[in-house]
Design a protein around this motif. Structure first.
Motif, PDB file in Angstrom:
ATOM      1  N   ALA A  32     116.290   7.643  -2.121  1.00 17.73           N
ATOM      2  CA  ALA A  32     115.865   6.415  -2.785  1.00 17.73           C
ATOM      3  C   ALA A  32     116.482   6.219  -4.170  1.00 17.73           C
ATOM      4  O   ALA A  32     116.312   5.167  -4.761  1.00 17.73           O
ATOM      5  CB  ALA A  32     114.340   6.401  -2.911  1.00 17.73           C
ATOM      6  N   GLY A  33     117.171   7.213  -4.691  1.00 15.24           N
ATOM      7  CA  GLY A  33     117.791   7.071  -5.997  1.00 15.24           C
ATOM      8  C   GLY A  33     116.814   7.096  -7.159  1.00 15.24           C
ATOM      9  O   GLY A  33     117.166   6.723  -8.262  1.00 15.24           O
ATOM     10  N   ILE A  34     115.569   7.516  -6.919  1.00 18.14           N
ATOM     11  CA  ILE A  34     114.572   7.558  -7.982  1.00 18.14           C
ATOM     12  C   ILE A  34     114.056   8.979  -8.152  1.00 18.14           C
ATOM     13  O   ILE A  34     114.348   9.847  -7.355  1.00 18.14           O
ATOM     14  CB  ILE A  34     113.393   6.593  -7.728  1.00 18.14           C
ATOM     15  N   SER A  35     113.250   9.189  -9.188  1.00 25.24           N
ATOM     16  CA  SER A  35     112.704  10.520  -9.449  1.00 25.24           C
ATOM     17  C   SER A  35     111.191  10.451  -9.550  1.00 25.24           C
ATOM     18  O   SER A  35     110.611   9.380  -9.713  1.00 25.24           O
ATOM     19  CB  SER A  35     113.284  11.079 -10.750  1.00 25.24           C
ATOM     20  N   THR A  36     110.561  11.598  -9.487  1.00 25.04           N
ATOM     21  CA  THR A  36     109.108  11.650  -9.628  1.00 25.04           C
ATOM     22  C   THR A  36     108.696  11.250 -11.040  1.00 25.04           C
ATOM     23  O   THR A  36     107.589  10.776 -11.245  1.00 25.04           O
ATOM     24  CB  THR A  36     108.567  13.054  -9.305  1.00 25.04           C
ATOM     25  N   ALA A  37     109.584  11.411 -12.019  1.00 27.35           N
ATOM     26  CA  ALA A  37     109.268  10.997 -13.389  1.00 27.35           C
ATOM     27  C   ALA A  37     109.063   9.486 -13.454  1.00 27.35           C
ATOM     28  O   ALA A  37     108.143   9.000 -14.114  1.00 27.35           O
ATOM     29  CB  ALA A  37     110.373  11.426 -14.344  1.00 27.35           C
ATOM     30  N   LEU A  38     109.922   8.720 -12.758  1.00 24.79           N
ATOM     31  CA  LEU A  38     109.764   7.264 -12.725  1.00 24.79           C
ATOM     32  C   LEU A  38     108.474   6.882 -12.019  1.00 24.79           C
ATOM     33  O   LEU A  38     107.725   6.032 -12.492  1.00 24.79           O
ATOM     34  CB  LEU A  38     110.960   6.606 -12.019  1.00 24.79           C
ATOM     35  N   LEU A  39     108.190   7.532 -10.902  1.00 23.72           N
ATOM     36  CA  LEU A  39     106.957   7.233 -10.170  1.00 23.72           C
ATOM     37  C   LEU A  39     105.727   7.584 -11.001  1.00 23.72           C
ATOM     38  O   LEU A  39     104.756   6.835 -11.034  1.00 23.72           O
ATOM     39  CB  LEU A  39     106.928   8.004  -8.850  1.00 23.72           C
ATOM     40  N   GLY A  40     105.762   8.719 -11.675  1.00 23.81           N
ATOM     41  CA  GLY A  40     104.627   9.155 -12.478  1.00 23.81           C
ATOM     42  C   GLY A  40     104.396   8.304 -13.715  1.00 23.81           C
ATOM     43  O   GLY A  40     103.275   8.191 -14.204  1.00 23.81           O
ATOM     44  N   SER A  41     105.438   7.691 -14.233  1.00 26.34           N
ATOM     45  CA  SER A  41     105.319   6.875 -15.435  1.00 26.34           C
ATOM     46  C   SER A  41     105.243   5.386 -15.132  1.00 26.34           C
ATOM     47  O   SER A  41     105.284   4.567 -16.047  1.00 26.34           O
ATOM     48  CB  SER A  41     106.525   7.132 -16.350  1.00 26.34           C
ATOM     49  N   TRP A  42     105.154   5.043 -13.865  1.00 24.90           N
ATOM     50  CA  TRP A  42     105.207   3.627 -13.478  1.00 24.90           C
ATOM     51  C   TRP A  42     104.103   2.799 -14.135  1.00 24.90           C
ATOM     52  O   TRP A  42     104.334   1.660 -14.535  1.00 24.90           O
ATOM     53  CB  TRP A  42     105.173   3.468 -11.971  1.00 24.90           C
ATOM     54  N   GLU A  44     102.767   3.020 -17.075  1.00 25.50           N
ATOM     55  CA  GLU A  44     103.137   2.672 -18.441  1.00 25.50           C
ATOM     56  C   GLU A  44     104.326   1.724 -18.472  1.00 25.50           C
ATOM     57  O   GLU A  44     104.406   0.844 -19.312  1.00 25.50           O
ATOM     58  CB  GLU A  44     103.473   3.929 -19.259  1.00 25.50           C
ATOM     59  N   ILE A  45     105.274   1.916 -17.553  1.00 22.29           N
ATOM     60  CA  ILE A  45     106.462   1.069 -17.524  1.00 22.29           C
ATOM     61  C   ILE A  45     106.094  -0.343 -17.082  1.00 22.29           C
ATOM     62  O   ILE A  45     106.486  -1.328 -17.702  1.00 22.29           O
ATOM     63  CB  ILE A  45     107.533   1.665 -16.582  1.00 22.29           C
ATOM     64  N   ALA A  46     105.336  -0.454 -16.004  1.00 25.94           N
ATOM     65  CA  ALA A  46     105.002  -1.767 -15.446  1.00 25.94           C
ATOM     66  C   ALA A  46     103.985  -2.508 -16.294  1.00 25.94           C
ATOM     67  O   ALA A  46     103.921  -3.739 -16.264  1.00 25.94           O
ATOM     68  CB  ALA A  46     104.472  -1.605 -14.026  1.00 25.94           C
ATOM     69  N   GLY A  47     103.174  -1.785 -17.019  1.00 23.41           N
ATOM     70  CA  GLY A  47     102.157  -2.431 -17.836  1.00 23.41           C
ATOM     71  C   GLY A  47     100.882  -2.660 -17.045  1.00 23.41           C
ATOM     72  O   GLY A  47     100.834  -2.519 -15.818  1.00 23.41           O
ATOM     73  N   ALA A  99     114.157  -4.169 -19.110  1.00 23.66           N
ATOM     74  CA  ALA A  99     114.322  -3.548 -20.432  1.00 23.66           C
ATOM     75  C   ALA A  99     113.466  -2.292 -20.547  1.00 23.66           C
ATOM     76  O   ALA A  99     113.909  -1.265 -21.077  1.00 23.66           O
ATOM     77  CB  ALA A  99     113.954  -4.547 -21.524  1.00 23.66           C
ATOM     78  N   ARG A 100     112.234  -2.325 -20.038  1.00 27.35           N
ATOM     79  CA  ARG A 100     111.351  -1.149 -20.089  1.00 27.35           C
ATOM     80  C   ARG A 100     111.889  -0.009 -19.233  1.00 27.35           C
ATOM     81  O   ARG A 100     111.828   1.161 -19.621  1.00 27.35           O
ATOM     82  CB  ARG A 100     109.952  -1.515 -19.609  1.00 27.35           C
ATOM     83  N   ILE A 101     112.392  -0.341 -18.051  1.00 28.98           N
ATOM     84  CA  ILE A 101     112.942   0.686 -17.148  1.00 28.98           C
ATOM     85  C   ILE A 101     114.153   1.350 -17.795  1.00 28.98           C
ATOM     86  O   ILE A 101     114.286   2.580 -17.786  1.00 28.98           O
ATOM     87  CB  ILE A 101     113.289   0.080 -15.777  1.00 28.98           C
ATOM     88  N   ASN A 102     115.040   0.540 -18.350  1.00 26.25           N
ATOM     89  CA  ASN A 102     116.233   1.093 -18.999  1.00 26.25           C
ATOM     90  C   ASN A 102     115.865   1.913 -20.238  1.00 26.25           C
ATOM     91  O   ASN A 102     116.504   2.922 -20.521  1.00 26.25           O
ATOM     92  CB  ASN A 102     117.213  -0.021 -19.341  1.00 26.25           C
ATOM     93  N   ALA A 103     114.819   1.504 -20.949  1.00 30.81           N
ATOM     94  CA  ALA A 103     114.349   2.297 -22.092  1.00 30.81           C
ATOM     95  C   ALA A 103     113.791   3.633 -21.607  1.00 30.81           C
ATOM     96  O   ALA A 103     113.980   4.662 -22.252  1.00 30.81           O
ATOM     97  CB  ALA A 103     113.286   1.524 -22.866  1.00 30.81           C
ATOM     98  N   VAL A 157      98.048   6.359 -27.200  1.00 30.64           N
ATOM     99  CA  VAL A 157      97.408   7.565 -27.737  1.00 30.64           C
ATOM    100  C   VAL A 157      95.918   7.560 -27.409  1.00 30.64           C
ATOM    101  O   VAL A 157      95.344   8.604 -27.080  1.00 30.64           O
ATOM    102  CB  VAL A 157      97.656   7.690 -29.263  1.00 30.64           C
ATOM    103  N   ALA A 158      95.283   6.392 -27.457  1.00 28.50           N
ATOM    104  CA  ALA A 158      93.861   6.294 -27.118  1.00 28.50           C
ATOM    105  C   ALA A 158      93.626   6.656 -25.653  1.00 28.50           C
ATOM    106  O   ALA A 158      92.677   7.372 -25.324  1.00 28.50           O
ATOM    107  CB  ALA A 158      93.338   4.891 -27.408  1.00 28.50           C
ATOM    108  N   ARG A 159      94.510   6.184 -24.751  1.00 29.72           N
ATOM    109  CA  ARG A 159      94.381   6.535 -23.321  1.00 29.72           C
ATOM    110  C   ARG A 159      94.552   8.037 -23.115  1.00 29.72           C
ATOM    111  O   ARG A 159      93.773   8.663 -22.396  1.00 29.72           O
ATOM    112  CB  ARG A 159      95.428   5.792 -22.490  1.00 29.72           C
TER     113      ARG A 159
END
Length: 169
Positions: A32-42, A44-47, A99-103, A157-159
């Protein structure tokens, strides 16, 4: 002890998540060209608006040609599964999401998003939200957050603090 035998040296302790990621990441990267880091941080990335109704599925990287003189890197297309009417809203927010994904990656990894409208896993929908802290724990967290100026950073930080300081069930 035999002459060629090496002495036993215990390995460092590893978490199950480290072992699982070490096994799963190469498979995800190949398929799939993705990593577990992207899935785990989704989340925060997606909002907050898209975290529960979407998930990344794959990144299609362009094929490299022998005739490609630049020979450089070219960003890919991220396919995102999204539920129902939220797909329309995600379409309108895709510039910010790119922009968030690339960041997150730290380089221009994605130049386009392809949205596929379909049901998203039920496990992500029913994830319990942490209860707000009360009493001493709330005061302690507020004290730790003094001096943080950015609203987005303060919320993150609160979360994190709520999840860490909350009593285990």
């Amino acid at each position: 002890m035999a002459r060629d035998a090496k002495p036993f040296r215990p390995r460092r302790e590893m978490q199950i998540a480290e072992l699982a990621n070490g096994i799963i990441d190469p498979v995800l990267a190949r398929r799939a060209g993705i990593s577990t880091a992207l899935l785990g941080s989704w989340d925060e990335i997606a909002g907050e608006q898209f975290a529960d109704c979407s998930r990344p599925e794959k990144i299609a990287w362009p094929r490299r040609d022998a005739s490609d003189e630049a020979g450089g890197y070219r960003p890919g297309v991220l396919t995102i599964a999204c539920e129902g009417a939220q797909a329309l809203f995600l379409t309108h927010a895709q510039g910010e999401l790119i922009a968030r994904i690339n960041a997150f990656f730290g380089f221009p990894a994605v130049h386009q998003i392809r949205i596929v409208q379909k049901p998203v896993s039920q496990t992500a929908k029913h994830r319990p939200r942490p209860q707000p802290l009360k009493g001493e724990a709330a005061r302690r967290l507020d004290g730790m957050m003094e001096g943080i100026e950015g609203d987005a950073l303060k919320k993150a930080v609160a979360r994190l603090g709520t999840a860490v300081l909350q009593k285990k069930r």
